[in-house]
Design an enzyme around this catalytic site. Structure first.
Site, PDB file in Angstrom:
ATOM      1  N   ASN A   9       0.871  -1.177   0.000  1.00 13.53           N
ATOM      2  CA  ASN A   9       0.000   0.000   0.000  1.00 13.53           C
ATOM      3  C   ASN A   9       0.911   1.230   0.000  1.00 13.53           C
ATOM      4  O   ASN A   9       1.434   1.614   1.044  1.00 13.53           O
ATOM      5  CB  ASN A   9      -0.899  -0.027   1.246  1.00 13.53           C
ATOM      6  CG  ASN A   9      -1.752   1.226   1.352  1.00 13.53           C
ATOM      7  OD1 ASN A   9      -1.802   2.035   0.430  1.00 13.53           O
ATOM      8  ND2 ASN A   9      -2.414   1.387   2.488  1.00 13.53           N
ATOM      9  N   LYS A  11       0.096   4.243  -0.498  1.00 14.86           N
ATOM     10  CA  LYS A  11      -0.573   5.469  -0.035  1.00 14.86           C
ATOM     11  C   LYS A  11      -0.255   6.617  -0.996  1.00 14.86           C
ATOM     12  O   LYS A  11      -0.184   6.406  -2.199  1.00 14.86           O
ATOM     13  CB  LYS A  11      -0.168   5.776   1.413  1.00 14.86           C
ATOM     14  CG  LYS A  11      -0.348   4.536   2.310  1.00 14.86           C
ATOM     15  CD  LYS A  11      -0.232   4.803   3.767  1.00 14.86           C
ATOM     16  CE  LYS A  11      -0.436   3.496   4.525  1.00 14.86           C
ATOM     17  NZ  LYS A  11      -0.454   3.648   5.953  1.00 14.86           N
ATOM     18  N   HIS A  94      -9.845   1.319   4.107  1.00 15.39           N
ATOM     19  CA  HIS A  94      -8.616   1.509   4.884  1.00 15.39           C
ATOM     20  C   HIS A  94      -8.908   2.476   6.037  1.00 15.39           C
ATOM     21  O   HIS A  94      -9.703   3.403   5.880  1.00 15.39           O
ATOM     22  CB  HIS A  94      -7.512   2.064   3.984  1.00 15.39           C
ATOM     23  CG  HIS A  94      -6.178   2.072   4.663  1.00 15.39           C
ATOM     24  ND1 HIS A  94      -5.813   3.064   5.538  1.00 15.39           N
ATOM     25  CD2 HIS A  94      -5.150   1.191   4.637  1.00 15.39           C
ATOM     26  CE1 HIS A  94      -4.603   2.786   6.016  1.00 15.39           C
ATOM     27  NE2 HIS A  94      -4.183   1.662   5.480  1.00 15.39           N
ATOM     28  N   GLU A  96      -7.349   4.904   7.163  1.00 14.36           N
ATOM     29  CA  GLU A  96      -7.125   6.320   6.838  1.00 14.36           C
ATOM     30  C   GLU A  96      -8.334   6.898   6.095  1.00 14.36           C
ATOM     31  O   GLU A  96      -8.676   8.061   6.251  1.00 14.36           O
ATOM     32  CB  GLU A  96      -5.821   6.473   6.031  1.00 14.36           C
ATOM     33  CG  GLU A  96      -4.610   6.325   6.943  1.00 14.36           C
ATOM     34  CD  GLU A  96      -3.370   5.751   6.290  1.00 14.36           C
ATOM     35  OE1 GLU A  96      -3.262   5.763   5.053  1.00 14.36           O
ATOM     36  OE2 GLU A  96      -2.493   5.270   7.051  1.00 14.36           O
ATOM     37  N   GLU A 166      -6.130  -4.791  10.209  1.00 18.69           N
ATOM     38  CA  GLU A 166      -5.155  -3.731  10.446  1.00 18.69           C
ATOM     39  C   GLU A 166      -5.560  -2.929  11.687  1.00 18.69           C
ATOM     40  O   GLU A 166      -6.359  -1.987  11.582  1.00 18.69           O
ATOM     41  CB  GLU A 166      -5.097  -2.777   9.252  1.00 18.69           C
ATOM     42  CG  GLU A 166      -4.634  -3.418   7.966  1.00 18.69           C
ATOM     43  CD  GLU A 166      -3.978  -2.384   7.049  1.00 18.69           C
ATOM     44  OE1 GLU A 166      -2.845  -2.617   6.634  1.00 18.69           O
ATOM     45  OE2 GLU A 166      -4.590  -1.334   6.789  1.00 18.69           O
ATOM     46  N   GLY A 172       1.658   2.460  10.802  1.00 24.35           N
ATOM     47  CA  GLY A 172       2.653   3.532  10.746  1.00 24.35           C
ATOM     48  C   GLY A 172       3.264   3.880  12.089  1.00 24.35           C
ATOM     49  O   GLY A 172       3.952   4.894  12.218  1.00 24.35           O
ATOM     50  N   SER A 212       2.628  -1.884  10.556  1.00 27.32           N
ATOM     51  CA  SER A 212       4.052  -1.956  10.924  1.00 27.32           C
ATOM     52  C   SER A 212       4.702  -3.297  10.608  1.00 27.32           C
ATOM     53  O   SER A 212       5.572  -3.769  11.354  1.00 27.32           O
ATOM     54  CB  SER A 212       4.251  -1.567  12.395  1.00 27.32           C
ATOM     55  OG  SER A 212       3.846  -0.220  12.603  1.00 27.32           O
TER      56      SER A 212
HETATM   57  P1  PGA Z   1       2.267   0.458   7.711  1.00 29.61           P
HETATM   58  O1  PGA Z   1       0.874   0.676   6.971  1.00 29.61           O
HETATM   59  O2  PGA Z   1       2.865  -0.825   7.176  1.00 29.61           O
HETATM   60  O3  PGA Z   1       3.099   1.668   7.326  1.00 29.61           O
HETATM   61  O4  PGA Z   1       2.013   0.379   9.176  1.00 29.61           O
HETATM   62  C1  PGA Z   1       0.006  -0.389   6.693  1.00 29.61           C
HETATM   63  C2  PGA Z   1      -1.260   0.117   6.036  1.00 29.61           C
HETATM   64  O5  PGA Z   1      -1.678   1.237   6.348  1.00 29.61           O
HETATM   65  O6  PGA Z   1      -1.867  -0.564   5.192  1.00 29.61           O
END
Ligand code: PGA
Length: 255
Positions: A9, A11, A94, A96, A166, A172, A212
């Site tokens: 991903n 982003k 997601h 976000e 998730e 993140g 992460s």
């Molecule tokens: P991350 O993000 O690996 O940076 O924690 C995962 C995601 O948001 O799909």
């Protein structure tokens, strides 16, 4: 058998030339053809990344989609537009999108249904916030998100869907869930799908962990019985790091 999958991903990162360079570099470092790799870039990169992915046998994913096929929906992208770009997968719901753009479970459900109708495989993201976890609400939240998102689908559609667990606090943050905790939630997701549809469907659905994930912890997640792969954000932006994650995942899965 569920085919293991690692999805990147990206982003809101990378321009076209960085993205294409990534794919070429990544493909050279890869020794894991049996495992499915999905690259999910931002919309403006889909055409160029798609072409590069097809050269190397990688799959293409989008990060969002609207449910209508066309019309006066300024700023939105339809399933038909994604089909036209030969998109295989689409990330839906997601955290976000839910947190920053106010997406609700009902909107997520409409998007999932539209993706299934247009034969784009949804990667449905579910997960609890830190407050929900601390209040012991994790399983209830996941259950509500999964049940609402899949309501009204046929088992034949559901079995192809990918679900990414998730936890919001793990995204993140550098603080991943433990593989045991993620495995327990994945087992719960299968239980919910078993009750909502049937056991065979629950066994066929692929469940990823995200939050992460990195080259050091990927092996533990791949060893977990109910987890079939990972959705990787930050660690998917560097070709050598992402290749190390995928190669390790393949070693564990096909050992
Ligand atoms: P991350 O993000 O690996 O940076 O924690 C995962 C995601 O948001 O799909």
């Amino acid at each position: 058998m569920r085919i293991p999958m690692i999805a990147a991903n990206w982003k809101m990162h990378k321009n076209i030339s960085e993205a294409v360079q990534f794919i070429d570099q990544y493909a050279e470092l890869l020794n894991a053809a049996q495992l499915e790799t999905v690259i999910c870039p931002a919309f403006p990169l889909l055409a160029a990344v798609g072409e590069a992915c097809r050269r190397h046998g990688l799959r293409l994913g989008a990060q969002n989609m609207y449910w209508e096929t066309a019309g006066a929906f300024t700023g939105e992208v339809s399933p038909l537009m994604l089909k036209d770009l030969q998109v295989d997968y689409v990330i839906i719901g997601h955290s976000e999108r839910r947190r920053l753009f106010g997406e609700t479970d009902q909107q997520v459900a409409r998007k999932i249904k539209a993706a299934c109708q247009h034969e784009i495989i949804p990667i449905l993201c579910v997960g609890e916030t830190l407050e929900q976890r601390q209040a012991q609400q994790t399983l209830g939240v996941i259950s509500e998100q999964v049940t609402t998102a899949l309501a009204g689908l046929d088992p034949s559609q559901v079995r192809k869907i990918v679900i990414a667990y998730e936890p919001v606090w793990a995204i993140g943050s550098g603080l991943a869930a433990t593989a045991a905790d993620a495995d327990a939630v994945a087992a719960q997701v299968r239980k919910i799908i078993g009750e909502q549809f049937n056991l065979k469907t629950a066994q066929d659905v692929r469940i990823l962990y995200g939050g992460s994930v990195n080259r050091d912890n990927i092996a533990e997640f791949m060893q977990a019985a109910e987890i079939d792969g990972a959705l990787v954000g930050g660690a998917s932006l560097d070709a050598s790091v992402f290749a190390a994650i995928v190669n390790t995942a393949a070693e564990v899965s096909f050992a």
